[in-house]
Design an enzyme around this catalytic site. Structure first.
Site, PDB file in Angstrom:
ATOM      1  N   HIS A 178      11.022  13.284  -7.107  1.00 52.61           N
ATOM      2  CA  HIS A 178       9.694  13.162  -7.729  1.00 52.61           C
ATOM      3  C   HIS A 178       8.933  11.961  -7.167  1.00 52.61           C
ATOM      4  O   HIS A 178       8.145  11.335  -7.883  1.00 52.61           O
ATOM      5  CB  HIS A 178       9.790  13.026  -9.259  1.00 52.61           C
ATOM      6  CG  HIS A 178      10.758  13.977  -9.881  1.00 52.61           C
ATOM      7  ND1 HIS A 178      10.417  15.260 -10.212  1.00 52.61           N
ATOM      8  CD2 HIS A 178      12.076  13.834 -10.186  1.00 52.61           C
ATOM      9  CE1 HIS A 178      11.480  15.878 -10.725  1.00 52.61           C
ATOM     10  NE2 HIS A 178      12.497  15.036 -10.702  1.00 52.61           N
ATOM     11  N   SER A 180      -9.720   2.101  14.383  1.00 48.69           N
ATOM     12  CA  SER A 180     -10.919   2.552  13.690  1.00 48.69           C
ATOM     13  C   SER A 180     -12.136   2.005  14.421  1.00 48.69           C
ATOM     14  O   SER A 180     -12.092   0.917  14.993  1.00 48.69           O
ATOM     15  CB  SER A 180     -10.890   2.024  12.253  1.00 48.69           C
ATOM     16  OG  SER A 180     -12.199   1.878  11.745  1.00 48.69           O
ATOM     17  N   LYS A 190      -7.534  -1.963  11.681  1.00 50.23           N
ATOM     18  CA  LYS A 190      -6.814  -0.714  11.430  1.00 50.23           C
ATOM     19  C   LYS A 190      -5.934  -0.247  12.573  1.00 50.23           C
ATOM     20  O   LYS A 190      -6.239  -0.394  13.746  1.00 50.23           O
ATOM     21  CB  LYS A 190      -7.815   0.406  11.127  1.00 50.23           C
ATOM     22  CG  LYS A 190      -8.518   0.226   9.807  1.00 50.23           C
ATOM     23  CD  LYS A 190      -7.660   0.650   8.654  1.00 50.23           C
ATOM     24  CE  LYS A 190      -7.797   2.146   8.441  1.00 50.23           C
ATOM     25  NZ  LYS A 190      -6.929   2.584   7.354  1.00 50.23           N
ATOM     26  N   GLU A 237      -0.614  12.311  11.209  1.00 53.60           N
ATOM     27  CA  GLU A 237      -1.479  13.144  10.366  1.00 53.60           C
ATOM     28  C   GLU A 237      -1.774  14.480  11.040  1.00 53.60           C
ATOM     29  O   GLU A 237      -1.798  15.530  10.394  1.00 53.60           O
ATOM     30  CB  GLU A 237      -2.776  12.400  10.049  1.00 53.60           C
ATOM     31  CG  GLU A 237      -2.558  11.278   9.045  1.00 53.60           C
ATOM     32  CD  GLU A 237      -3.749  10.349   8.923  1.00 53.60           C
ATOM     33  OE1 GLU A 237      -4.021   9.885   7.818  1.00 53.60           O
ATOM     34  OE2 GLU A 237      -4.410  10.074   9.945  1.00 53.60           O
TER      35      GLU A 237
END
Ligand code: ARG
Length: 457
Positions: A154, A275, A281, A288
């Site tokens: 979980h 970024s 970043k 992804e």
């Protein structure tokens, strides 16, 4: 030149032609189409269906066409589909003899053959890529077999395990994927050529010979099924779907592991991007994309089950829609597996952060309950007592490791000094020697088994 203009008096409408043509995408199968034609023609010659000298002439012209496409000398364009393109080119090169190639054949059994050859190549490459990925994961698992980390249920810390155990879990998934592909290959590797348009052919062809020439394990047994079966496409896409699904799961882990809150890994510069506005970043774009690319392949599978639903026998043009789904899945798989393998090879895990997290969230509570159970307390009662200890810890800002023996004894007289070492990640891991467990020596066995299985692929 169309292959079928005889009974027509008007040209195909331009828009209808564009709509109907598959060459813009099925040209990806040029080598399979030509290889299939070479085998078919060789068989026609051997069976005396066309003169041997003409068969030889056709085969050598086909070889020339293949070489010219491969070298870039011949551009694949200007025909309805890849089958028409090759035949037109053949006739351009050797004249009327070339028109004999299509004897005892239809584009329906031809395209089914090409598709099977294409998928067979795709499967063989994918299995090799999966093999490398499994071996890379197994190698990393070996290096990280003593790196403690939390196992989650979980998404909450559940029990301590090791990073090696975690990585081998994924290696097991990819091994099943490879086995699934190999099983699928058995049903892909059957020759439909000889089914003709649908009801087979009256020519005395030797299908077994064509199958042998093309490396097929056998021939399809019913011509109606031979031209209309796309089960193997659906099966292939379903195998591809499973791989992409597994990639999406491991990359989801990598995405959040790379975040500051987890800090379980630092993204290699080679596999992350920045970024345009936030100078600090370093984004997990590659992970992804590996997570997101499954959308395409799930879509490809959905396309094919939808296209095939309710299709009557035998061939229907709807089936042409299988191509782009197959090509897209094949390309996505190849790219994704390549990138995943390289990423895992390069990534460095933060052992300190993982180990520090391993005992958080009272993840050694099971050890405490097991400890009492091993002293003779019924497990259900031990669970209850441990629950009360956790509550006491929560209320008093303690951890299971910072509890003193006398505090433990307040909950049960069965506790002795052994409890203090039992509630450590190290002990929790070391004592899980059962088959499937995370103890380093048991993991060694699992890793060896994975490596053996991968090497046998
Ligand atoms: N391009 C077609 C396909 O992919 C080839 C078969 C054409 N057959 C036909 N009867 N029109 O399915």
């Amino acid at each position: 030149m169309k292959l079928w203009s005889g009974r027509f008096t008007a040209e195909l409408d331009k828009l209808a032609e564009e709509f109907n043509d598959s060459l813009p995408f099925d040209r990806a199968m040029y080598s399979q189409d030509i290889t299939g034609s070479i085998a078919h023609c060789t068989m026609l010659g051997k069976c005396g269906i066309i003169p041997q000298a003409e068969a030889d002439e056709i085969v050598s012209a086909l070889r020339g066409i293949l070489a010219d496409i491969e070298s870039g000398k011949l551009e694949v364009c200007g025909a309805e589909d890849i089958h028409s393109f090759v035949e037109n080119e053949l006739v351009k090169r050797i004249g009327d003899v070339g028109k004999k190639l299509h004897t005892a054949r239809s584009r329906n059994d031809q395209v089914a053959t090409d598709t099977r050859l294409f998928l067979r190549d795709g499967i063989d490459r994918t299995v090799l890529q999966l093999k490398s990925l499994i071996l890379t994961l197994a190698g990393k698992a070996e290096q990280e077999k003593s790196t403690a980390m939390p196992a989650y249920t979980h998404m909450q810390k559940a029990q301590p395990t090791t990073l090696g155990h975690y990585l081998s879990a994924y290696a097991n998934m990819f091994l099943r994927d490879a086995e699934r592909f190999l099983d699928c290959r058995k049903r892909v590797n059957v020759l439909p050529l000889g089914s003709g348009a649908c009801a087979s052919t009256t020519f005395p062809i030797d299908r077994e010979l064509t199958a042998k020439l093309l490396g097929f394990d056998g021939v399809t047994d019913n011509s109606l099924d031979g031209v209309s079966d796309r089960d193997f496409v659906i099966e292939y896409l379903s195998c591809a779907t499973q791989v992409m699904l597994h990639l999406s799961r491991i990359n989801e882990e990598f995405v959040y592991w790379s975040g500051e809150e987890f800090g379980f890994l630092s993204l290699p510069d080679e596999f992350s991007t920045g970024s345009s506005i936030m100078p600090q970043k370093k984004n997990p774009d590659v992970n992804e994309l590996l997570r997101g690319k499954c959308g395409r392949v799930f879509g490809d599978l959905t396309t094919m089950i939808t296209v095939m639903k309710g299709l009557p026998l035998a061939y229907n043009k709807d089936m042409q829609e299988d191509k782009e789904a197959i090509f897209d899945a094949d390309k996505t798989l190849a790219l994704s597996l390549g990138v995943m393998n390289a990423f895992i090879d390069k990534v460095r895990f933060n052992r300190e952060a993982m180990s520090a997290a391993a005992t958080g969230g009272y993840s050694c509570a099971t050890e405490c309950a097991d400890y009492l159970a091993s002293k003779g307390m019924p497990f259900r009662a031990a669970h209850e007592v441990t629950g009360k200890i956790v509550l006491y810890c929560v209320q008093n800002g303690k951890s299971l490791q910072s509890m003193t023996l006398s505090e433990y004894k307040n909950f049960s007289s069965m506790f002795d000094e052994g409890i203090l070492s039992a509630v450590t990640a190290k002990s929790a891991i070391a004592r899980r020697t059962v088959i499937g467990g995370c103890a380093p020596q048991e993991l060694d066995r699992q890793i060896l088994k994975l490596q053996k299985a991968a090497n046998a692929l």
